[in-house]
Design an enzyme around this catalytic site. Sequence first.
Site, short mmCIF file in Angstrom:
data_model
loop_
_atom_site.label_atom_id
_atom_site.label_comp_id
_atom_site.label_asym_id
_atom_site.label_seq_id
_atom_site.Cartn_x
_atom_site.Cartn_y
_atom_site.Cartn_z
N GLU A 182 10.78 4.48 -8.02
CA GLU A 182 9.11 4.44 -7.77
C GLU A 182 8.84 5.99 -7.47
OE1 GLU A 182 6.24 3.53 -3.93
OE2 GLU A 182 8.13 2.31 -4.27
N LYS A 241 5.32 -7.08 -1.57
CA LYS A 241 6.19 -5.99 -0.68
C LYS A 241 5.78 -6.30 0.81
CE LYS A 241 5.27 -1.46 0.07
NZ LYS A 241 4.80 0.02 -0.51
#
Length: 207
Positions: free
Chosen positions: A38, A128
């Site tokens: 990421e 998340k």
Amino acid sequence: MDIRNFPKVTVILRGYTYEQVRSVVEVLAESKFETAVEITLNSPDVFNTIEKISQAFGHQIMVGAGTVLNHEGAVKSIKAGAKFLLSPIMMSKETLQYCKERQIITVPSAFTPTEIYQSFQDGADIVKIFPAARLGSKFISDVQAPLGKLPLMVVGGINGDNAAEYFKAGASYVGIGSGIFNKEDILNQNEPGLKESLSLFQKKIFS
């Protein structure tokens, strides 16, 4: 894209240059350790970095964008080559639908059972839990007792010492920034140091 193929570990790279990001990704690619990477949007020249890293390593490592705060950021990230998007906040239905149409995996954040449930209702692929360490691993098992098994990623305070604990509690994925690599090793592109840190992390979570 099927989330069953999404790596269990996402390496979060925040604030680094293209060269610094590349040094980490090269080590990951060479190690054959299955990870996603990421690259956060609050990094310098980030869309150029995402594009270059995706072109060079996309066949080996899943490359995505993080800290996606709005629809514009999502669109630009996907155009640059991101295959998944993470956010520290909930994503709009517009963004979730836009990504679904393009087979881009979405990972918005949540902190409460209501936010988790709503994000999945809105079309999120993975949710998340952030900041996870503030809630503790028991939160993961507790929230899935009434809601059922869910594809949850824990981020925030996760490292080699506690990742296994969160997996055991029911997390499907972990996102780790400073919990794997020494920041100085990334800044200085210290390949031996990066390799040593990755090896130590692997031993901890697979022991």
